[in-house]
Design an enzyme around this catalytic site. Structure first.
Site, PDB file in Angstrom:
ATOM      1  CE  LYS A  55     -51.469  58.486 -20.631  1.00  0.00           C
ATOM      2  NZ  LYS A  55     -50.470  59.590 -20.650  1.00  0.00           N
ATOM      3  CG  LEU A  56     -55.210  50.913 -18.231  1.00  0.00           C
ATOM      4  CD1 LEU A  56     -56.421  50.221 -18.838  1.00  0.00           C
ATOM      5  CD2 LEU A  56     -54.805  50.230 -16.936  1.00  0.00           C
TER       6      LEU A  56
END
Length: 317
Positions: free
Chosen positions: A132-133
């Site tokens: 996740k970014l």
């Protein structure tokens, strides 16, 4: 008659938005997502003390420097919680890169590699992990490079069409457009209440979904951040929806009928030219809601990451 949750599952892949293993056992989702706030919350559950102890012990073997130990322990704890969740879901776990790296492409890629390595050392293939970014320009560029290496990414804190378009053009595996936080902003800004079908967050995800399908993008659309079950039901048919335990349980106890609202078009059109960084930044700047909610989301995740690290520091000292 099937309950509301079971009906929804016939149209949409359901993902649990929690780090609480007991909640995941009850809802039986396909995948699960975590973030720094959920990891902090999970770390305070007594049953997780062994996972924390393991992370602390491991960090001490990696370095004699306290700051490095704190960072290592935080990463290992996020992975340890992910490992427990992967015992319960057949699909994937999303584990988030430190929000403080949201504007540093190189550091985000390095952190992603570290998280993947920790999972692999525990016997989990990268095919079961989503990194996740935050959907900053730098985060999207990091995801583009990671995807080219075969590391799939989940782009989060997504509030605008510009972010969604840039993610699709970068070829990211999955996006998490937020619903409830968009509604929060508009309710505060206008003083109005919205029916679920007119909810600005629902409208945003619907527009993104239709754009992706019309232009043949493979990026998965996973609606996130819900305030009520009405929002969820209005997005029946979305590729995936990640939902917190309380709303999952509410739907499991309900028999409200669910009708498919989102359906992919079979009439696709080739997309236009790829968006430049300048275009992205200008379009973001023109969307006050997206600018404010992205900044707020990054700040809040960073605050909770700091709280988690303070807790780990006390145990390491």
């Amino acid at each position: 008659m099937a309950n509301t949750l079971e009906q929804l599952k016939s149209f949409t892949t359901i993902v649990a938005d929690t780090g609480d293993i007991e909640a995941i056992k009850r809802s039986q989702p396909e995948d699960a997502t975590t973030n720094p706030s959920l990891i902090l919350k999970a770390a305070q559950i007594p049953e997780y003390s062994g996972l924390i102890d393991n992370a602390i012990a491991w960090a001490k073997t990696q370095s004699d420097n306290l700051e490095t130990q704190i960072e290592d322990a935080a990463d290992k704890l996020a992975v340890n919680i992910g490992l427990e969740i992967l015992k319960l879901v057949p699909g994937r776990i999303s584990t988030e890169v430190d929000a403080r790296l949201s504007f540093d492409k190189t550091a985000s890629i390095a952190k992603a590699h570290k998280l993947i390595r920790l999972y692999q050392e525990a016997g989990i293939d990268k095919s079961r992990i989503l990194i996740k970014l935050a959907s900053t320009w730098e985060g999207i560029c990091a995801a583009k490079e990671l995807e080219a290496e075969g590391i799939n990414c989940n782009l989060t804190l997504l509030f605008s069409f510009a972010q969604a378009r840039a993610c699709a053009e970068a070829g990211v595996f999955l996006i998490s457009p937020f619903v409830g936080r968009i509604l929060d902003w508009y309710k505060k800004s206008t003083g109005k209440d919205y029916r679920a079908s007119e909810d600005p967050g629902v409208v945003s995800v619907t527009d993104i979904y239709n754009y992706y399908k019309r232009h043949g993008y493979k990026t998965v659309v996973m609606g996130a951040s819900f305030r009520n079950t009405g929002e969820i039901i209005e997005l029946a048919g979305c590729d995936r929806l990640t939902i917190g335990p309380s709303l999952l349980e509410e739907m499991a106890a309900s028999n409200t009928p669910v009708v498919r609202k989102l359906t992919p078009t079979t009439d696709t059109v080739a997309p236009g030219p790829v968006m430049s960084e300048a275009e992205f930044r200008w379009e973001m700047n023109q969307d006050a809601m997206a600018v404010e909610k992205l900044a707020e989301g990054i700040r809040n995740f960073a605050i909770d990451q700091g709280k988690l690290e303070e807790m780990l520091k006390a145990k390491l000292a």
